[in-house]
Design a protein around this motif. Structure first.
Motif, PDB file in Angstrom:
ATOM      1  N   VAL A 104      57.623  37.025  32.287  1.00  0.00           N
ATOM      2  CA  VAL A 104      57.505  37.577  33.553  1.00  0.00           C
ATOM      3  C   VAL A 104      58.973  38.548  34.037  1.00  0.00           C
ATOM      4  O   VAL A 104      58.616  40.133  34.121  1.00  0.00           O
ATOM      5  N   ARG A 147      50.479  37.941  28.167  1.00  0.00           N
ATOM      6  CA  ARG A 147      50.235  39.168  27.765  1.00  0.00           C
ATOM      7  C   ARG A 147      48.888  39.846  27.884  1.00  0.00           C
ATOM      8  O   ARG A 147      49.172  40.977  28.201  1.00  0.00           O
ATOM      9  N   GLU A 148      47.993  39.106  27.586  1.00  0.00           N
ATOM     10  CA  GLU A 148      46.779  39.198  27.605  1.00  0.00           C
ATOM     11  C   GLU A 148      45.696  39.639  28.951  1.00  0.00           C
ATOM     12  O   GLU A 148      45.026  40.394  28.773  1.00  0.00           O
ATOM     13  N   MET A 179      57.978  41.455  30.565  1.00  0.00           N
ATOM     14  CA  MET A 179      56.571  41.403  30.546  1.00  0.00           C
ATOM     15  C   MET A 179      56.266  42.348  31.337  1.00  0.00           C
ATOM     16  O   MET A 179      55.650  43.495  31.639  1.00  0.00           O
ATOM     17  N   SER A 182      49.230  38.588  14.841  1.00  0.00           N
ATOM     18  CA  SER A 182      49.949  38.074  16.566  1.00  0.00           C
ATOM     19  C   SER A 182      49.250  36.800  16.484  1.00  0.00           C
ATOM     20  O   SER A 182      48.677  36.009  16.093  1.00  0.00           O
ATOM     21  N   ALA A 185      51.237  44.827  31.098  1.00  0.00           N
ATOM     22  CA  ALA A 185      52.673  43.993  30.043  1.00  0.00           C
ATOM     23  C   ALA A 185      53.181  45.059  29.626  1.00  0.00           C
ATOM     24  O   ALA A 185      52.614  46.401  29.342  1.00  0.00           O
ATOM     25  N   ARG A 200      51.059  45.509  19.139  1.00  0.00           N
ATOM     26  CA  ARG A 200      50.296  43.946  18.464  1.00  0.00           C
ATOM     27  C   ARG A 200      50.868  44.393  17.122  1.00  0.00           C
ATOM     28  O   ARG A 200      49.889  45.002  16.393  1.00  0.00           O
ATOM     29  N   ALA A 216      60.237  39.551  20.606  1.00  0.00           N
ATOM     30  CA  ALA A 216      59.568  40.104  21.777  1.00  0.00           C
ATOM     31  C   ALA A 216      60.010  40.894  22.145  1.00  0.00           C
ATOM     32  O   ALA A 216      60.454  41.956  23.232  1.00  0.00           O
TER      33      ALA A 216
END
Length: 333
Positions: A227, A139-140, A152, A324, A146, A320, A64
Motif C-alpha cells: 500500500v 486492491r478490491e 497501490m 485475476s 487503488a 485486471r 504487479a
C-alpha cells in the motif's frame, strides 16, 4: 530482459541481506569458529526456505509493479507450488547423508526429517499464497483509490491503509497451512508412538498456531509495503515493528501454551514433568533466531521490493487480467 534483470537484482539484494543476517546471528555473541560453522549450517536451511518465498513474492511484485495485469491465479499457484517443492527439498537434503551412511538408517530419524521438511515447505508456500490473496483483497477494498502497479495507494499517514478483509483473507490461507502442519505433526508422532496423546495434540496445535502467527506478521507487513511503498521510512520502521510484533506474538503464544499445559495436567493424566519437558510455556528470547530471522526475511523482501519499485517503468492505466487472482466472490482460489 529488463524484467529479468530487475528481478535478479532484487533477488540478489535479498539474498545478500539474508546471508548477512545468518552470519550475524551465528557470530553474536562471539562463538568459536566451529560453533559458528555448525550454526550457520543449521540456520541456512531455514534461511534458504524463506529465501524462496521472498524471491517468489518479488516475482509477483515485479509483475504487479508493471500494472499489466499479469498476476494471475495460475501464476500464484505455480509459484506457491514451486516454493513448497523447493522448501521440502532444502529441508530434506540432510537426509541424504543418512541414506549413504554405512550405519543402518533409523526409521524415526527419517520420518521426523521428512515431516519437518514438509512442514517447513507448507509455511513458506503459505507466506506466498497468503500475501498474494491479501493483496488481491486489498486492491478490491481500495476500489477507485487503488493505483495500477505498486505501491497501490501511497500515503503519508502514520498508520497504513490495510483493510481488515485483506488481513482476514491472508489469515484464512495461513489457517489452512497451520491445519495441514498440525496434521503432519500428529500423524508423525502417532506413527512413531507418543506416551501422552493429548500432550502431543496440544503441543502440536500451539506450535502450528505460533508458526501461523509468525508468518501472518510477515504477510501483513508485506501488505503494508504494497500500500505505502517500500522507501527508507517504511523499510526501517517496518523492520522495527515486525521484530516487536514477532516478540510480542511469541510471548502471547507462550502464555497460551502455559495455560494449555495447566489444563492438560488438571484434566488429563499428563504429568507436569512431561509438559515441562515438551517446552510448553517457555517465553521466546527477543534475540532468538526465530524472531531475528523472521525480521531478516521481512527486511530482505522490503529492500528487494524497493529495488523493484525504483527500477520498474511507470505503469499505465492497467486493467485486471482475465485470470485475476481474485474470483467474483473475492475469495482466493
Amino acid at each position: 530482459m529488463d524484467e529479468t534483470r530487475r528481478r535478479g537484482l532484487a533477488a540478489l539484494v535479498a539474498t545478500g541481506l539474508l546471508g548477512a543476517a545468518t552470519l550475524a546471528l551465528a557470530s553474536v555473541p562471539p562463538r568459536p569458529l566451529r560453533s559458528v560453522v555448525t550454526l550457520v549450517h543449521s540456520l541456512s536451511l531455514r534461511v534458504a526456505a524463506d529465501w524462496l518465498a521472498v524471491v517468489a513474492l518479488l516475482a509477483l511484485a515485479e509483475r504487479a509493479a508493471t500494472g499489466d495485469g499479469s498476476v494471475t491465479r495460475a501464476g500464484v499457484r505455480r509459484l506457491t507450488a514451486a516454493v513448497f517443492a523447493g522448501g521440502v527439498a532444502i529441508e530434506a537434503s540432510p537426509l541424504a547423508r543418512l541414506v549413504v551412511a554405512p550405519d543402518p538408517v533409523e526409521t524415526a530419524a527419517v520420518a521426523e526429517g521428512a515431516a519437518d521438511a514438509v512442514q517447513s515447505g507448507l509455511f513458506a508456500a503459505a507466506l506466498v499464497a497468503a500475501t498474494a490473496a491479501g493483496g488481491a483483497a486489498l486492491r478490491e477494498a481500495l476500489g477507485d483509490e487503488a493505483r495500477p502497479g505498486l505501491p497501490m495507494a501511497p500515503t503519508e499517514r502514520l498508520l497504513p491503509r490495510v483493510a481488515p478483509r485483506a488481513v482476514v483473507r491472508a489469515g484464512r490461507v495461513l489457517g489452512v497451512a497451520a491445519a495441514l502442519w498440525l496434521g503432519v505433526e500428529l500423524a508423525t508422532r502417532l506413527a512413531l508412538g507418543v506416551p501422552y496423546f493429548w500432550l502431543a495434540v496440544a503441543d502440536g496445535a500451539v506450535a502450528a498456531l505460533g508458526g501461523a502467527v509468525d508468518y501472518g506478521v510477515l504477510a501483513v507487513a508485506g501488505l503494508v509495503l504494497a500500500v505505502d511503498g517500500a522507501d527508507a521510512r517504511t523499510v526501517v520502521g517496518g523492520t522495527a515493528v515486525v521484530w516487536l510484533a514477532l516478540v510480542v506474538a511469541g510471548i502471547a503464544v507462550a502464555v497460551l501454551s502455559a495455560g494449555v499445559g495447566v489444563v492438560l495436567v488438571g484434566a488429563t493424566a499428563t504429568p507436569m514433568g512431561a509438559v515441562e519437558a515438551a517446552g510448553m510455556g517457555l517465553w521466546p528470547a527477543p534475540d532468538s533466531w526465530t524472531q531475528l530471522l523472521g525480521t531478516g526475511t521481512f527486511l530482505a523482501g522490503a529492500v528487494g521490493l524497493s529495488v523493484v519499485q525504483r527500477t520498474a517503468p511507470a505503469s499505465g492505466p492497467g486493467t485486471r487480467g482475465a485470470e485475476s487472482p481474485v474470483d467474483d466472490s473475492g475469495s482466493p482460489r
